[in-house]
Write a protein that holds these residues in place. Structure first.
Motif, short mmCIF file in Angstrom:
data_model
loop_
_atom_site.label_atom_id
_atom_site.label_comp_id
_atom_site.label_asym_id
_atom_site.label_seq_id
_atom_site.Cartn_x
_atom_site.Cartn_y
_atom_site.Cartn_z
N PRO A 189 0.83 -1.22 0.00
CA PRO A 189 0.00 0.00 0.00
C PRO A 189 0.85 1.26 0.00
N GLU A 190 1.67 1.40 -1.02
CA GLU A 190 2.49 2.59 -1.21
C GLU A 190 2.28 3.10 -2.62
N ASP A 191 2.36 4.42 -2.77
CA ASP A 191 2.01 5.04 -4.05
C ASP A 191 2.83 4.48 -5.21
N HIS A 192 4.17 4.36 -5.01
CA HIS A 192 4.99 3.92 -6.15
C HIS A 192 4.73 2.46 -6.49
N MET A 193 4.37 1.65 -5.50
CA MET A 193 4.07 0.24 -5.77
C MET A 193 2.75 0.10 -6.52
N LEU A 194 1.75 0.82 -6.09
CA LEU A 194 0.45 0.74 -6.75
C LEU A 194 0.51 1.35 -8.14
N THR A 195 1.31 2.39 -8.31
CA THR A 195 1.46 2.99 -9.64
C THR A 195 2.15 2.04 -10.59
N GLY A 196 3.23 1.41 -10.13
CA GLY A 196 3.99 0.52 -11.00
C GLY A 196 3.34 -0.81 -11.24
N GLY A 197 2.52 -1.28 -10.29
CA GLY A 197 2.00 -2.63 -10.38
C GLY A 197 0.55 -2.76 -10.81
N LEU A 203 -8.73 -4.99 -11.11
CA LEU A 203 -8.86 -4.68 -9.70
C LEU A 203 -7.50 -4.69 -9.01
N ALA A 204 -7.19 -3.63 -8.29
CA ALA A 204 -5.97 -3.55 -7.48
C ALA A 204 -6.29 -3.95 -6.05
N THR A 205 -5.42 -4.75 -5.44
CA THR A 205 -5.55 -5.12 -4.04
C THR A 205 -4.24 -4.79 -3.33
N ALA A 206 -4.27 -4.79 -1.99
CA ALA A 206 -3.11 -4.38 -1.21
C ALA A 206 -2.65 -5.51 -0.30
N ASN A 207 -1.36 -5.51 0.01
CA ASN A 207 -0.75 -6.51 0.88
C ASN A 207 -0.13 -5.83 2.10
N PHE A 208 -0.49 -6.28 3.29
CA PHE A 208 0.08 -5.71 4.51
C PHE A 208 -0.25 -6.62 5.68
N GLY A 209 0.41 -6.35 6.81
CA GLY A 209 0.17 -7.14 8.01
C GLY A 209 -0.54 -6.38 9.11
N SER A 210 -0.63 -5.06 8.97
CA SER A 210 -1.29 -4.23 9.98
C SER A 210 -1.62 -2.88 9.34
N PHE A 216 -5.80 0.92 3.21
CA PHE A 216 -6.94 1.05 2.31
C PHE A 216 -7.13 2.50 1.84
N GLU A 217 -6.74 3.46 2.67
CA GLU A 217 -6.81 4.87 2.25
C GLU A 217 -5.88 5.10 1.06
N VAL A 218 -4.67 4.53 1.10
CA VAL A 218 -3.75 4.65 -0.03
C VAL A 218 -4.32 3.96 -1.25
N LEU A 219 -4.88 2.77 -1.06
CA LEU A 219 -5.47 2.04 -2.18
C LEU A 219 -6.61 2.82 -2.81
N ARG A 220 -7.41 3.49 -1.99
CA ARG A 220 -8.55 4.26 -2.50
C ARG A 220 -8.10 5.47 -3.32
N ARG A 221 -6.93 5.99 -3.03
CA ARG A 221 -6.43 7.10 -3.85
C ARG A 221 -6.17 6.65 -5.27
N HIS A 222 -5.80 5.39 -5.42
CA HIS A 222 -5.51 4.85 -6.75
C HIS A 222 -6.72 4.20 -7.38
N GLN A 223 -7.68 3.78 -6.57
CA GLN A 223 -8.85 3.06 -7.05
C GLN A 223 -10.07 3.53 -6.27
N CYS A 230 -7.47 -6.99 1.13
CA CYS A 230 -6.08 -7.25 1.49
C CYS A 230 -5.75 -8.63 0.95
N MET A 231 -4.97 -8.68 -0.11
CA MET A 231 -4.70 -9.95 -0.76
C MET A 231 -3.65 -10.78 -0.02
N GLU A 232 -2.82 -10.13 0.77
CA GLU A 232 -1.90 -10.85 1.64
C GLU A 232 -1.93 -10.18 3.01
N PHE A 233 -2.72 -10.75 3.92
CA PHE A 233 -2.67 -10.32 5.32
C PHE A 233 -1.62 -11.16 6.01
N TRP A 234 -0.46 -10.56 6.28
CA TRP A 234 0.68 -11.30 6.83
C TRP A 234 0.46 -11.53 8.32
#
Length: 385
Positions: A189-197, A203-210, A216-223, A230-234
């Motif tokens: 859930p970082e701008d450069h990762m979501l932009t590049g990937g 559909l874009a999804t995000a990976n994080f553990g906490s 999700f706020e970062v993801l909503r800026r892009h989508q 959360c496609m990978e909840f670590w």
């Protein structure tokens, strides 16, 4: 047969909002005879879906020589029998703490940094492999009566590159091969990762553990619209040789899972059941401050401090997750009981290593021609994966 789609704010099954409560379990890290029990454990924890990667290098050790390439289809059939939907992440690159990220050594040895780009030679090999792999996915999509509800495009590509031509080509090729269920990407859930990937229209999804709300706020800026996931909840982490076990407090992990679901999002628990890196297939990491820039090989165990441990047993984390997931069932039905433990289900067994194999014996088993070189050749040049 059913219709699974991406709606304005939710996933929809035949027009009804549904939430994906998924857990990662990699068929290649679990003995096939144990698939049924482990999938039933996921269902008993409160999950309605299972996710798996596909390791290309395991199934095509040499160009054109396939090894058990039908395993994915059998696993998807087992998921359906267990009452679970399925998410497939075919790569071609998968990371997954797996040897070479799932890419065959004969491919990366020849192409080097041209892999994971629009390079024609690389794409030609990917399309040839996907042409052999994807029919067993296509035949098992939910709109054909199977369990597959989503398919991933590449894997966390925003952490690696930004070749949008490559990503769009992969997405278009998946469609051309008959994939009709929703496609998705997953990135941090970082701008450069979501932009590049990310891929427009996918559909874009995000990976994080906490930090679900912030992620999700970062993801909503892009989508701005579409379901959150959360496609990978670590919920744990992997271990390295020479280091102690990596563990996460079960209550902390359960609270983080509750935050994800409390945001109205879907989730894929990574890992729900980790299993084992058999036969030396574990990978290694060399990246960032987390690993101090050193090459650190992953251990044989892929327990991951998951809620279902390496031996198939429920942990404290399992029971806490079950309590959280019970509050978010799509149909409100009670969760099933735990399956009967299979015969022989136990725990770690210590083995004393008392012998060793001389180099000559190893070479005799491996076979292949002897060779001499002016400088030490790479393993790829010797045909060793």
């Amino acid at each position: 047969m059913a219709d699974f789609t991406v709606g304005e704010s939710d996933f929809e099954l035949d027009g009804r909002p549904v939430r994906l409560l998924s857990g990662a379990m990699h068929y290649f890290r679990v003995h096939e005879g144990q698939w049924g029990h482990r999938l039933a454990m996921l269902r008993a924890m409160g999950l309605n879906c299972v996710e798996t990667y596909v390791p290309w290098n395991l199934h095509e050790p040499e160009p054109g020589r396939l090894r058990d390439a039908g395993a994915l289809g059998r696993f998807l059939d087992a998921a359906r029998e267990a009452g679970l939907w399925a998410i497939v992440r075919p790569g071609p690159y998968i990371c997954a703490e797996w040897e070479n990220g799932g890419l065959p050594h004969w491919l990366t040895g020849a192409l080097g940094t041209r892999v994971r780009t629009r390079d024609a030679a690389y794409l030609g090999q990917v399309e040839r492999w996907f042409g052999q792999l994807l029919p067993q996915v296509v035949a098992r999509q939910i709109d054909r009566g199977g369990p597959v509800v989503m398919v991933q495009v590449e894997n966390e590509y925003g952490s690696y590159g930004s070749d949008q031509v490559y990503l769009r080509h992969l997405a278009e090729f998946l469609r051309a091969c008959g994939v009709t269920v929703p496609l998705f990407t997953s990135d941090g859930p970082e701008d450069h990762m979501l932009t590049g990937g990310s891929v427009p229209g996918v559909l874009a999804t995000a990976n994080f553990g906490s930090g679900a709300r912030e992620g999700f706020e970062v993801l909503r800026r892009h989508q701005p619209s579409g379901p959150l996931m959360c496609m990978e909840f670590w919920c744990g982490w992997f271990g390295h040789w020479g280091a102690g076990p990596v563990v996460r407090d079960p209550a902390d992990a359960a609270a983080a899972l509750g935050e994800i679901l409390g945001s109205g999002a879907s989730v894929n628990i990574y890992m729900a059941h980790g299993g084992t890196n058999f036969a030396g297939w574990s990978g290694a990491n060399r990246s960032g401050p987390l690993h101090d820039g050193e090459l650190q090989p992953t251990v044989t165990s892929y327990d991951y401090d998951a809620p279902v441990d390496e031996y198939g047993r429920p942990t404290e984390k399992f029971w806490l997750f079950r309590d959280v997931l019970a509050q978010h069932q799509n149909d409100g039905a009670p969760l099933p009981d735990l399956p009967a433990a299979p015969a022989g289900l136990g725990g770690p067994v210590r083995a004393e290593l008392t012998g060793w194999a001389p180099l000559g014996n190893v070479l005799e088993v491996l076979g292949g021609p002897e060779s001499e070189a002016a400088t030490p050749p790479t393993f790829e040049e010797l045909g060793v994966d």
